[in-house]
Design a protein around this motif. Structure first.
Motif, PDB file in Angstrom:
ATOM      1  N   THR A 154       6.663 -20.004  -8.971  1.00  0.00           N
ATOM      2  CA  THR A 154       6.606 -19.451  -7.627  1.00  0.00           C
ATOM      3  C   THR A 154       6.122 -18.188  -7.302  1.00  0.00           C
ATOM      4  O   THR A 154       6.358 -17.260  -8.216  1.00  0.00           O
ATOM      5  CB  THR A 154       7.750 -19.857  -6.852  1.00  0.00           C
ATOM      6  OG1 THR A 154       8.763 -19.300  -7.249  1.00  0.00           O
ATOM      7  CG2 THR A 154       7.990 -21.482  -7.088  1.00  0.00           C
ATOM      8  N   SER A 155       5.866 -17.731  -6.061  1.00  0.00           N
ATOM      9  CA  SER A 155       5.468 -16.503  -5.783  1.00  0.00           C
ATOM     10  C   SER A 155       4.597 -15.737  -6.663  1.00  0.00           C
ATOM     11  O   SER A 155       4.772 -14.567  -6.966  1.00  0.00           O
ATOM     12  CB  SER A 155       6.814 -15.617  -5.459  1.00  0.00           C
ATOM     13  OG  SER A 155       7.856 -16.232  -4.590  1.00  0.00           O
ATOM     14  N   LEU A 157       1.342 -13.715  -7.617  1.00  0.00           N
ATOM     15  CA  LEU A 157       0.390 -12.904  -6.639  1.00  0.00           C
ATOM     16  C   LEU A 157      -1.200 -13.199  -7.319  1.00  0.00           C
ATOM     17  O   LEU A 157      -2.005 -13.498  -6.774  1.00  0.00           O
ATOM     18  CB  LEU A 157       0.745 -11.440  -7.018  1.00  0.00           C
ATOM     19  CG  LEU A 157       1.568 -10.833  -6.061  1.00  0.00           C
ATOM     20  CD1 LEU A 157       1.985  -9.285  -6.427  1.00  0.00           C
ATOM     21  CD2 LEU A 157       1.137 -10.829  -4.743  1.00  0.00           C
ATOM     22  N   HIS A 194       3.949 -11.192  -9.895  1.00  0.00           N
ATOM     23  CA  HIS A 194       4.909 -11.691  -8.930  1.00  0.00           C
ATOM     24  C   HIS A 194       5.337 -10.534  -7.803  1.00  0.00           C
ATOM     25  O   HIS A 194       5.374  -9.509  -8.138  1.00  0.00           O
ATOM     26  CB  HIS A 194       6.281 -12.226  -9.387  1.00  0.00           C
ATOM     27  CG  HIS A 194       5.876 -13.581 -10.258  1.00  0.00           C
ATOM     28  ND1 HIS A 194       5.695 -14.528  -9.748  1.00  0.00           N
ATOM     29  CD2 HIS A 194       5.583 -13.667 -11.868  1.00  0.00           C
ATOM     30  CE1 HIS A 194       5.482 -15.429 -10.691  1.00  0.00           C
ATOM     31  NE2 HIS A 194       5.363 -14.967 -11.904  1.00  0.00           N
ATOM     32  N   ASP A 195       5.437 -10.656  -6.585  1.00  0.00           N
ATOM     33  CA  ASP A 195       5.876  -9.766  -5.538  1.00  0.00           C
ATOM     34  C   ASP A 195       7.290 -10.010  -5.163  1.00  0.00           C
ATOM     35  O   ASP A 195       7.879  -9.397  -4.183  1.00  0.00           O
ATOM     36  CB  ASP A 195       5.020  -9.967  -4.263  1.00  0.00           C
ATOM     37  CG  ASP A 195       5.072 -11.493  -3.742  1.00  0.00           C
ATOM     38  OD1 ASP A 195       5.589 -12.266  -4.445  1.00  0.00           O
ATOM     39  OD2 ASP A 195       4.481 -11.639  -2.413  1.00  0.00           O
ATOM     40  N   VAL A 196       8.107 -10.677  -6.264  1.00  0.00           N
ATOM     41  CA  VAL A 196       9.489 -10.593  -6.043  1.00  0.00           C
ATOM     42  C   VAL A 196      10.188 -10.533  -7.311  1.00  0.00           C
ATOM     43  O   VAL A 196       9.481 -10.454  -8.370  1.00  0.00           O
ATOM     44  CB  VAL A 196      10.035 -12.186  -5.342  1.00  0.00           C
ATOM     45  CG1 VAL A 196       9.433 -12.316  -4.059  1.00  0.00           C
ATOM     46  CG2 VAL A 196       9.613 -13.379  -6.284  1.00  0.00           C
ATOM     47  N   ASN A 227       9.109  -2.627  -3.656  1.00  0.00           N
ATOM     48  CA  ASN A 227       7.793  -2.918  -3.261  1.00  0.00           C
ATOM     49  C   ASN A 227       7.179  -1.651  -2.895  1.00  0.00           C
ATOM     50  O   ASN A 227       7.485  -0.864  -1.774  1.00  0.00           O
ATOM     51  CB  ASN A 227       8.272  -3.692  -2.017  1.00  0.00           C
ATOM     52  CG  ASN A 227       6.734  -4.658  -1.427  1.00  0.00           C
ATOM     53  OD1 ASN A 227       5.765  -3.735  -1.029  1.00  0.00           O
ATOM     54  ND2 ASN A 227       6.891  -5.806  -1.392  1.00  0.00           N
ATOM     55  N   HIS A 268       8.970 -10.112   3.641  1.00  0.00           N
ATOM     56  CA  HIS A 268       9.160  -9.754   2.406  1.00  0.00           C
ATOM     57  C   HIS A 268      10.566 -10.081   1.897  1.00  0.00           C
ATOM     58  O   HIS A 268      10.999 -10.638   0.807  1.00  0.00           O
ATOM     59  CB  HIS A 268       8.981  -8.366   1.928  1.00  0.00           C
ATOM     60  CG  HIS A 268       9.199  -7.880   0.568  1.00  0.00           C
ATOM     61  ND1 HIS A 268       8.735  -8.515  -0.505  1.00  0.00           N
ATOM     62  CD2 HIS A 268      10.415  -7.340   0.420  1.00  0.00           C
ATOM     63  CE1 HIS A 268       9.403  -7.573  -1.504  1.00  0.00           C
ATOM     64  NE2 HIS A 268      10.404  -6.958  -1.079  1.00  0.00           N
ATOM     65  N   LYS A 271      11.218 -13.741   1.699  1.00  0.00           N
ATOM     66  CA  LYS A 271      10.697 -14.182   0.265  1.00  0.00           C
ATOM     67  C   LYS A 271      11.508 -13.872  -0.821  1.00  0.00           C
ATOM     68  O   LYS A 271      11.652 -14.660  -1.745  1.00  0.00           O
ATOM     69  CB  LYS A 271       8.967 -13.594   0.387  1.00  0.00           C
ATOM     70  CG  LYS A 271       8.441 -14.435  -0.820  1.00  0.00           C
ATOM     71  CD  LYS A 271       6.835 -13.935  -0.737  1.00  0.00           C
ATOM     72  CE  LYS A 271       6.045 -14.684  -1.748  1.00  0.00           C
ATOM     73  NZ  LYS A 271       4.734 -14.336  -1.957  1.00  0.00           N
ATOM     74  N   GLN A 272      11.938 -12.793  -0.842  1.00  0.00           N
ATOM     75  CA  GLN A 272      12.704 -12.275  -2.001  1.00  0.00           C
ATOM     76  C   GLN A 272      14.165 -12.903  -1.880  1.00  0.00           C
ATOM     77  O   GLN A 272      14.327 -13.490  -3.176  1.00  0.00           O
ATOM     78  CB  GLN A 272      13.141 -10.537  -1.898  1.00  0.00           C
ATOM     79  CG  GLN A 272      14.113 -10.109  -2.761  1.00  0.00           C
ATOM     80  CD  GLN A 272      13.572 -10.500  -4.223  1.00  0.00           C
ATOM     81  OE1 GLN A 272      12.727 -10.030  -4.791  1.00  0.00           O
ATOM     82  NE2 GLN A 272      14.452 -10.879  -5.063  1.00  0.00           N
ATOM     83  N   SER A 275      13.465 -16.654  -3.250  1.00  0.00           N
ATOM     84  CA  SER A 275      13.117 -16.976  -4.457  1.00  0.00           C
ATOM     85  C   SER A 275      13.744 -17.335  -5.608  1.00  0.00           C
ATOM     86  O   SER A 275      13.365 -17.749  -6.675  1.00  0.00           O
ATOM     87  CB  SER A 275      12.020 -15.541  -5.018  1.00  0.00           C
ATOM     88  OG  SER A 275      13.173 -14.547  -5.169  1.00  0.00           O
TER      89      SER A 275
END
Length: 355
Positions: A154-155, A157, A194-196, A227, A268, A271-272, A275
């Motif tokens: 998941t999540s 990028l 990933h962005d988390v 981030n 964001h 989402k974090q 996650s």
């Protein structure tokens, strides 16, 4: 013979030998006004240009006297534009001839054979790998061993294939501003960005030889989410506390409750938090209060708040104790939108470190 002349004498004899003069004919080193023949050090050469310059030996060995025109200063390297160097015809050549404007091409510094180029390329790659290792050891990538042999789907990028090391994955993650963490799936030779920052290994899928790295840059410590796209560094604290206790913990770290002042930061954060199963169990205290004036919300530093992500029906604007902000999970379809709550409630909290 004095030490200075003792060092010079062999050089004079060698110069005479090159000129074809018998060494026995070389007179001892003398000053012009010393009839006793006592040797003395040779005075240093005078600096500056001169139309006629005599060598050190010419005072005691007139037959080796040379006349040069346009001789540059001692230590001066010839450059284009300097006068050409001429030697008077018929004069014995003691010093090797100098050509200021040589037409002979300069040879290459090294062999440009394919073997040499391959060796140079290997050295460059070795330096890059060594430098990358130093970057990670210095805190640019932190391996989370609890995620060994686990990956998350998941999540994501983006992905990059044909990558053989976690170090390389971290370096590639550094080039993506939104990248927060990366899996190196060795069996697939794959970097997965990933962005988390994942917090629950039990949420993942099993895959042997998989490693997980969190990205750490600038002043954002290990265990925090950085981030870079939003320029925010923060940490989720998954222990329930009253508002005052959570705020005191942030303050003791030199931090404050997280500031959410834009839709991008709100998205964001949601989402974090969502996650990982461990982080989405409860609501969070965030920065913002209307304790001074009901309905006028300000941040910890006194700035007025202009962005809000209220849950439906909020703020309630109760006049007693409902004067702090929470990102609440009470309403599923509006998960982690905001509510004004009482500071005596116990919730998770998020500390932000200013960069």
């Amino acid at each position: 013979m004095t030490p200075a002349s003792w060092r010079i004498e062999p050089l004079r004899q060698m110069q005479a030998k090159k000129a074809g003069v018998p060494v026995a004919m070389v007179p001892p080193l003398m000053t012009q006004d010393d009839p006793q023949g006592k040797p003395s050090p040779i005075p240093p050469m005078e600096s500056g240009h001169s139309s006629t310059v005599e060598s050190d030996d010419s005072r005691s060995f007139p037959s080796l006297r040379k006349s040069w025109s346009g001789v540059p200063k001692r230590g001066h390297m010839p450059v284009p534009g300097d006068p050409p160097l001429h030697v008077t015809p018929g004069t014995p050549d003691i010093v090797a001839s100098i050509s200021q404007h040589s037409s002979t091409p300069t040879p290459p510094l090294f062999d440009r054979s394919p073997e040499m180029e391959a060796m140079i390329l290997k050295l460059i790659l070795l330096c890059l790998v060594s430098h990358a290792t130093a970057l990670i050891n210095a805190g640019f990538g932190s391996k989370l061993s609890q995620f060994d042999d686990v990956f998350m789907s998941t999540s994501v990028l983006s992905q990059v294939s044909n990558v053989g090391s976690g170090i390389r994955c971290v370096l590639l993650c550094l080039q993506i501003k939104a990248c927060v963490s990366v899996f190196h799936r060795q069996q697939q030779s794959l970097c997965q960005f990933h962005d988390v920052l994942f917090m629950s290994p039990e949420d993942g899928e099993q895959e042997t030889d998989t490693k997980y790295y969190s990205l750490i840059t600038d002043a954002c410590p290990p265990g925090y989410v950085h981030n870079r796209h939003l320029n925010i560094c923060y940490q989720l604290h998954l222990n329930k506390m009253k508002y005052s206790d959570g705020l005191a913990d942030c303050t003791a770290r030199g931090e404050h409750l997280v500031v959410i002042d834009s839709e991008d930061k709100q998205n964001h954060m949601v989402k974090q938090i969502t996650s990982s199963s461990a982080s989405q169990r409860f609501s969070y205290f965030i920065d913002g209060s209307d304790a001074q004036t009901e309905g006028q919300w300000i941040f910890h530093d006194g700035r007025p708040m202009t962005y809000f992500a209220w849950s439906p029906g909020f703020p309630e604007n109760k006049t007693v104790n409902f004067d702090v902000l929470t990102a609440s999970k009470i309403i599923p379809e509006y998960i982690y939108t905001w509510q004004d709550r009482s500071p005596i409630e116990r919730k998770f909290y998020i500390c932000q470190k200013d960069l």
